[in-house]
Design a protein around this motif. Structure first.
Motif, PDB file in Angstrom:
ATOM      1  N   UNK A 189      12.014  -5.572   5.378  1.00  0.00           N
ATOM      2  CA  UNK A 189      10.577  -5.294   5.223  1.00  0.00           C
ATOM      3  C   UNK A 189      10.319  -3.796   5.376  1.00  0.00           C
ATOM      4  N   UNK A 190      10.952  -3.167   6.332  1.00  0.00           N
ATOM      5  CA  UNK A 190      10.762  -1.736   6.539  1.00  0.00           C
ATOM      6  C   UNK A 190      11.254  -0.926   5.344  1.00  0.00           C
ATOM      7  N   UNK A 191      12.425  -1.278   4.810  1.00  0.00           N
ATOM      8  CA  UNK A 191      12.940  -0.558   3.635  1.00  0.00           C
ATOM      9  C   UNK A 191      11.997  -0.705   2.443  1.00  0.00           C
ATOM     10  N   UNK A 192      11.481  -1.919   2.245  1.00  0.00           N
ATOM     11  CA  UNK A 192      10.550  -2.163   1.144  1.00  0.00           C
ATOM     12  C   UNK A 192       9.257  -1.363   1.353  1.00  0.00           C
ATOM     13  N   UNK A 193       8.767  -1.329   2.569  1.00  0.00           N
ATOM     14  CA  UNK A 193       7.547  -0.580   2.880  1.00  0.00           C
ATOM     15  C   UNK A 193       7.741   0.916   2.658  1.00  0.00           C
ATOM     16  N   UNK A 194       8.901   1.427   3.024  1.00  0.00           N
ATOM     17  CA  UNK A 194       9.191   2.847   2.833  1.00  0.00           C
ATOM     18  C   UNK A 194       9.225   3.175   1.346  1.00  0.00           C
ATOM     19  N   UNK A 195       9.858   2.312   0.544  1.00  0.00           N
ATOM     20  CA  UNK A 195       9.892   2.531  -0.910  1.00  0.00           C
ATOM     21  C   UNK A 195       8.487   2.546  -1.488  1.00  0.00           C
ATOM     22  N   UNK A 196       7.645   1.607  -1.042  1.00  0.00           N
ATOM     23  CA  UNK A 196       6.268   1.549  -1.536  1.00  0.00           C
ATOM     24  C   UNK A 196       5.499   2.812  -1.132  1.00  0.00           C
ATOM     25  N   UNK A 197       5.683   3.265   0.095  1.00  0.00           N
ATOM     26  CA  UNK A 197       4.999   4.476   0.555  1.00  0.00           C
ATOM     27  C   UNK A 197       5.482   5.691  -0.219  1.00  0.00           C
ATOM     28  N   UNK A 198       6.797   5.772  -0.457  1.00  0.00           N
ATOM     29  CA  UNK A 198       7.350   6.886  -1.233  1.00  0.00           C
ATOM     30  C   UNK A 198       6.806   6.892  -2.656  1.00  0.00           C
ATOM     31  N   UNK A 199       6.507   5.701  -3.179  1.00  0.00           N
ATOM     32  CA  UNK A 199       5.961   5.588  -4.535  1.00  0.00           C
ATOM     33  C   UNK A 199       4.440   5.779  -4.553  1.00  0.00           C
ATOM     34  N   UNK A 200       3.861   6.026  -3.391  1.00  0.00           N
ATOM     35  CA  UNK A 200       2.425   6.247  -3.315  1.00  0.00           C
ATOM     36  C   UNK A 200       1.607   4.974  -3.266  1.00  0.00           C
ATOM     37  N   UNK A 201       2.247   3.841  -3.048  1.00  0.00           N
ATOM     38  CA  UNK A 201       1.542   2.560  -2.999  1.00  0.00           C
ATOM     39  C   UNK A 201       1.353   2.147  -1.539  1.00  0.00           C
ATOM     40  N   UNK A 202       0.298   2.639  -0.937  1.00  0.00           N
ATOM     41  CA  UNK A 202      -0.022   2.249   0.425  1.00  0.00           C
ATOM     42  C   UNK A 202      -1.533   2.278   0.609  1.00  0.00           C
ATOM     43  N   UNK A 203      -1.975   1.580   1.605  1.00  0.00           N
ATOM     44  CA  UNK A 203      -3.392   1.464   1.905  1.00  0.00           C
ATOM     45  C   UNK A 203      -3.660   2.196   3.215  1.00  0.00           C
ATOM     46  N   UNK A 204      -4.739   2.962   3.245  1.00  0.00           N
ATOM     47  CA  UNK A 204      -5.114   3.619   4.495  1.00  0.00           C
ATOM     48  C   UNK A 204      -6.410   3.012   4.999  1.00  0.00           C
ATOM     49  N   UNK A 205      -6.484   2.866   6.298  1.00  0.00           N
ATOM     50  CA  UNK A 205      -7.677   2.317   6.944  1.00  0.00           C
ATOM     51  C   UNK A 205      -7.994   3.180   8.159  1.00  0.00           C
ATOM     52  N   UNK A 206      -9.270   3.311   8.444  1.00  0.00           N
ATOM     53  CA  UNK A 206      -9.671   3.985   9.676  1.00  0.00           C
ATOM     54  C   UNK A 206      -9.536   2.990  10.824  1.00  0.00           C
ATOM     55  N   UNK A 207      -9.578   3.498  12.045  1.00  0.00           N
ATOM     56  CA  UNK A 207      -9.509   2.625  13.204  1.00  0.00           C
ATOM     57  C   UNK A 207     -10.681   1.643  13.202  1.00  0.00           C
ATOM     58  N   UNK A 208     -11.855   2.123  12.834  1.00  0.00           N
ATOM     59  CA  UNK A 208     -13.025   1.240  12.767  1.00  0.00           C
ATOM     60  C   UNK A 208     -12.809   0.124  11.750  1.00  0.00           C
ATOM     61  N   UNK A 209     -12.225   0.442  10.612  1.00  0.00           N
ATOM     62  CA  UNK A 209     -11.968  -0.582   9.587  1.00  0.00           C
ATOM     63  C   UNK A 209     -10.951  -1.620  10.088  1.00  0.00           C
ATOM     64  N   UNK A 210      -9.938  -1.157  10.788  1.00  0.00           N
ATOM     65  CA  UNK A 210      -8.944  -2.078  11.321  1.00  0.00           C
ATOM     66  C   UNK A 210      -9.560  -2.991  12.379  1.00  0.00           C
ATOM     67  N   UNK A 211     -10.372  -2.410  13.248  1.00  0.00           N
ATOM     68  CA  UNK A 211     -11.026  -3.217  14.270  1.00  0.00           C
ATOM     69  C   UNK A 211     -11.984  -4.234  13.662  1.00  0.00           C
ATOM     70  N   UNK A 212     -12.655  -3.861  12.594  1.00  0.00           N
ATOM     71  CA  UNK A 212     -13.570  -4.772  11.912  1.00  0.00           C
ATOM     72  C   UNK A 212     -12.806  -5.947  11.302  1.00  0.00           C
ATOM     73  N   UNK A 213     -11.571  -5.706  10.884  1.00  0.00           N
ATOM     74  CA  UNK A 213     -10.750  -6.779  10.306  1.00  0.00           C
ATOM     75  C   UNK A 213     -10.393  -7.828  11.353  1.00  0.00           C
ATOM     76  N   UNK A 214     -10.338  -7.428  12.627  1.00  0.00           N
ATOM     77  CA  UNK A 214      -9.987  -8.358  13.705  1.00  0.00           C
ATOM     78  C   UNK A 214     -11.130  -9.276  14.087  1.00  0.00           C
ATOM     79  N   UNK A 215     -12.331  -8.898  13.733  1.00  0.00           N
ATOM     80  CA  UNK A 215     -13.518  -9.708  14.120  1.00  0.00           C
ATOM     81  C   UNK A 215     -13.707 -10.898  13.240  1.00  0.00           C
TER      82      UNK A 215
END
Length: 92
Positions: A66-92
């Motif tokens: 999973x880590x190798x796949x995630x690194x490849x995706x990040x290197x290819x520019x395919x990643x999602x960024x979230x703010x701390x507030x957005x992440x906390x909102x996802x937990x609710x």
């Protein structure tokens, strides 16, 4: 008192320094700590803790894939960024 003898062992310098600090906090020297280990091993007739080739589940084959796949995706520019507030909102 039993007659003592010297024992020389090789150990990574940083590991030795960390162990000396730790054992010192317990009030033990490296020599005393090693003696405790040997005596406990002999008393129990085994190494007094579990030994395993998979010491850290972080390094399991599944997680590493999973880590190798995630690194490849990040290197290819395919990643999602979230703010701390957005992440906390996802937990609710």
């Amino acid at each position: 008192m039993a007659e003592t003898t010297n024992l020389n062992i090789r150990i990574d310098r940083e590991l030795k320094e960390q162990a000396e600090i730790f054992f010192n906090e317990l009030g033990l020297s490296m020599s005393s700590a090693f003696n405790v280990f040997v005596r406990q091993s002999l008393r129990e007739g085994r190494i007094p803790f579990e030994l395993s080739i998979v010491a850290d589940p972080f390094y399991s084959p599944t997680n590493m894939a999973v880590l190798r796949r995630s690194i490849k995706e990040a290197d290819a520019g395919r990643f999602v960024t979230k703010t701390l507030d957005e992440l906390q909102a996802m937990e609710e």
